[in-house]
Design a protein around this motif. Structure first.
Motif, PDB file in Angstrom:
ATOM      1  N   PRO A  85     -26.622  -8.897 -15.810  1.00 59.82           N
ATOM      2  CA  PRO A  85     -27.313  -7.740 -16.394  1.00 59.82           C
ATOM      3  C   PRO A  85     -27.674  -7.909 -17.876  1.00 59.82           C
ATOM      4  N   LEU A  86     -27.754  -9.167 -18.354  1.00 58.84           N
ATOM      5  CA  LEU A  86     -27.968  -9.396 -19.786  1.00 58.84           C
ATOM      6  C   LEU A  86     -29.216  -8.716 -20.366  1.00 58.84           C
ATOM      7  N   PRO A  87     -30.375  -8.722 -19.666  1.00 57.15           N
ATOM      8  CA  PRO A  87     -31.536  -8.053 -20.256  1.00 57.15           C
ATOM      9  C   PRO A  87     -31.308  -6.568 -20.554  1.00 57.15           C
ATOM     10  N   LEU A  88     -30.620  -5.871 -19.651  1.00 53.47           N
ATOM     11  CA  LEU A  88     -30.337  -4.450 -19.879  1.00 53.47           C
ATOM     12  C   LEU A  88     -29.394  -4.270 -21.072  1.00 53.47           C
ATOM     13  N   LEU A  89     -28.393  -5.132 -21.163  1.00 49.31           N
ATOM     14  CA  LEU A  89     -27.461  -5.062 -22.285  1.00 49.31           C
ATOM     15  C   LEU A  89     -28.147  -5.447 -23.581  1.00 49.31           C
ATOM     16  N   TYR A  90     -29.053  -6.424 -23.503  1.00 52.22           N
ATOM     17  CA  TYR A  90     -29.780  -6.894 -24.686  1.00 52.22           C
ATOM     18  C   TYR A  90     -30.651  -5.803 -25.284  1.00 52.22           C
ATOM     19  N   VAL A  91     -31.437  -5.150 -24.431  1.00 52.41           N
ATOM     20  CA  VAL A  91     -32.322  -4.104 -24.954  1.00 52.41           C
ATOM     21  C   VAL A  91     -31.510  -2.913 -25.450  1.00 52.41           C
ATOM     22  N   GLY A  92     -30.434  -2.582 -24.748  1.00 56.64           N
ATOM     23  CA  GLY A  92     -29.575  -1.494 -25.211  1.00 56.64           C
ATOM     24  C   GLY A  92     -28.948  -1.814 -26.551  1.00 56.64           C
ATOM     25  N   ASN A  93     -28.464  -3.045 -26.702  1.00 59.02           N
ATOM     26  CA  ASN A  93     -27.866  -3.482 -27.961  1.00 59.02           C
ATOM     27  C   ASN A  93     -28.886  -3.476 -29.089  1.00 59.02           C
ATOM     28  N   HIS A  94     -30.079  -3.961 -28.800  1.00 60.73           N
ATOM     29  CA  HIS A  94     -31.151  -4.077 -29.783  1.00 60.73           C
ATOM     30  C   HIS A  94     -31.582  -2.706 -30.307  1.00 60.73           C
ATOM     31  N   ILE A  95     -31.895  -1.814 -29.388  1.00 60.90           N
ATOM     32  CA  ILE A  95     -32.439  -0.511 -29.767  1.00 60.90           C
ATOM     33  C   ILE A  95     -31.391   0.375 -30.441  1.00 60.90           C
ATOM     34  N   THR A  96     -30.195   0.436 -29.856  1.00 60.02           N
ATOM     35  CA  THR A  96     -29.155   1.279 -30.459  1.00 60.02           C
ATOM     36  C   THR A  96     -28.694   0.724 -31.804  1.00 60.02           C
ATOM     37  N   GLY A  97     -28.716  -0.598 -31.947  1.00 56.30           N
ATOM     38  CA  GLY A  97     -28.347  -1.211 -33.221  1.00 56.30           C
ATOM     39  C   GLY A  97     -29.324  -0.851 -34.325  1.00 56.30           C
ATOM     40  N   LEU A  98     -30.617  -0.948 -34.035  1.00 55.13           N
ATOM     41  CA  LEU A  98     -31.630  -0.603 -35.032  1.00 55.13           C
ATOM     42  C   LEU A  98     -31.639   0.897 -35.310  1.00 55.13           C
ATOM     43  N   ALA A  99     -31.440   1.697 -34.260  1.00 54.95           N
ATOM     44  CA  ALA A  99     -31.428   3.153 -34.434  1.00 54.95           C
ATOM     45  C   ALA A  99     -30.268   3.589 -35.323  1.00 54.95           C
TER      46      ALA A  99
END
Length: 317
Positions: A85-99
């Motif tokens: 499930p890395l893509p889902l974790l990646y986008v979640g990590n990316h967006i929440t980190g920047l937010a």
């Protein structure tokens, strides 16, 4: 021990240390650059900044593959199974980190990121069957308590920011543990994980930004005419790729927990730098004491990690 085996062990130690230092430096720089873009310049879309970083990753790695500088598997149906499930974790990590970078001051951002250590430890114990010494567990508890003390007196408390950072902690911990699993013999390798992560999620993220209006806000942003903003934006995009590469590299040569702790040690420096950079930190003694407790606990944890590596930190099959 033979001379060859000794040289291999020394080389391995050097790779572990250098990959950890590379990750720490990359993470420190991108945090400051992202904070400058999102807070100082007030760029309205953290999602579009993330898209820029994803596109940079895709372009750099594909160009490197064409030039035969790097190698990774061509796309086929097995890719989705191997990388999930890395893509889902990646986008979640990316967006929440920047937010959370946009919503919180740098000191509070880095303090609340300490919960990632606890979450990584729990996930490694559950998914990778690892055990940890009591001293290491107590150090993690001290870090979490320090974060709670700092948060209790945060004069700039933001519910949305706190929600984003805690979600980011979960995504980061899960991403680190699963990245370690996907880098195994049957996985995609360092470059394949990076490339297909970005490739799979960039279009859905772009569509989401268009649907929410973020894309329009980014396109009509008035500072596109400023050279200083463009330099910071492009630096963020490049550093997004560098950071993801450094995370995968550090995870390849070290444990997921070690990678998390290296990020936490970097955050100690960022926390104190953030008191003076960004302009959104409101000082209080209780908050400052909490920051210091976190810093001391993180330093102690880094000392304990190598000791545990020789014993209880080993994977139990």
């Amino acid at each position: 021990m033979s001379i060859k085996a000794s040289q291999e062990a020394e080389h391995s130690g050097l790779l572990k240390l250098s990959s950890a230092a590379f990750y720490a430096a990359s993470s420190l720089l991108i945090t400051i650059v992202n904070k400058t873009v999102l807070t100082n310049f007030r760029f309205p879309s953290y999602m579009c900044l993330g898209i820029g970083q994803m596109i940079t990753t895709i372009v750099v790695l594909y160009a490197a593959k064409l030039n035969q500088t790097v190698q990774f598997q061509d796309f086929d149906r097995s890719i989705l199974i191997k990388i999930f499930p890395l893509p889902l974790l990646y986008v979640g990590n990316h967006i929440t980190g920047l937010a959370s970078t946009k919503k919180l001051s740098l000191p509070m951002f880095t303090v609340l990121r300490k919960f990632t250590i606890l979450m990584t430890m729990i996930m490694e114990a559950y998914l990778l069957r690892k055990t940890f010494s009591n001293r290491l567990v107590f150090s993690v508890v001290a870090i979490v308590l320090g974060a709670l003390v700092a948060a209790s007196s945060d004069l700039a408390f933001d519910v949305e920011g706190y929600t984003f950072i805690l979600l980011n902690d979960v995504f980061t911990a899960a991403s680190g543990v699963y990245t370690k699993k996907k880098l195994g013999p049957e996985g995609l390798g360092k470059y394949g994980v990076l490339f297909y992560n970005a490739l799979i999620i960039v279009i859905p993220t772009l569509l989401a930004s268009a649907f929410t209006g973020d894309l329009h806000k980014a396109i009509t942003f008035e500072d596109w005419a400023k050279a200083s903003f463009i330099v910071c934006f492009l630096t963020s995009c490049i550093m997004g790729f560098v950071l993801m590469y450094s995370i995968v590299l550090c995870s390849h040569y070290n444990s997921a927990l070690t990678t998390t702790v290296v990020g936490a040690i970097k955050n100690v420096a960022v926390a104190y730098i953030g008191i003076f950079v960004g302009g959104d930190y409101l000082f209080s003694w209780t908050n400052f004491v909490g920051l210091t407790i976190c810093g001391n606990g993180t330093t102690e944890l880094k000392i304990l990690i190598p000791e545990d590596s020789a014993g209880k930190l080993n994977v139990q099959h």
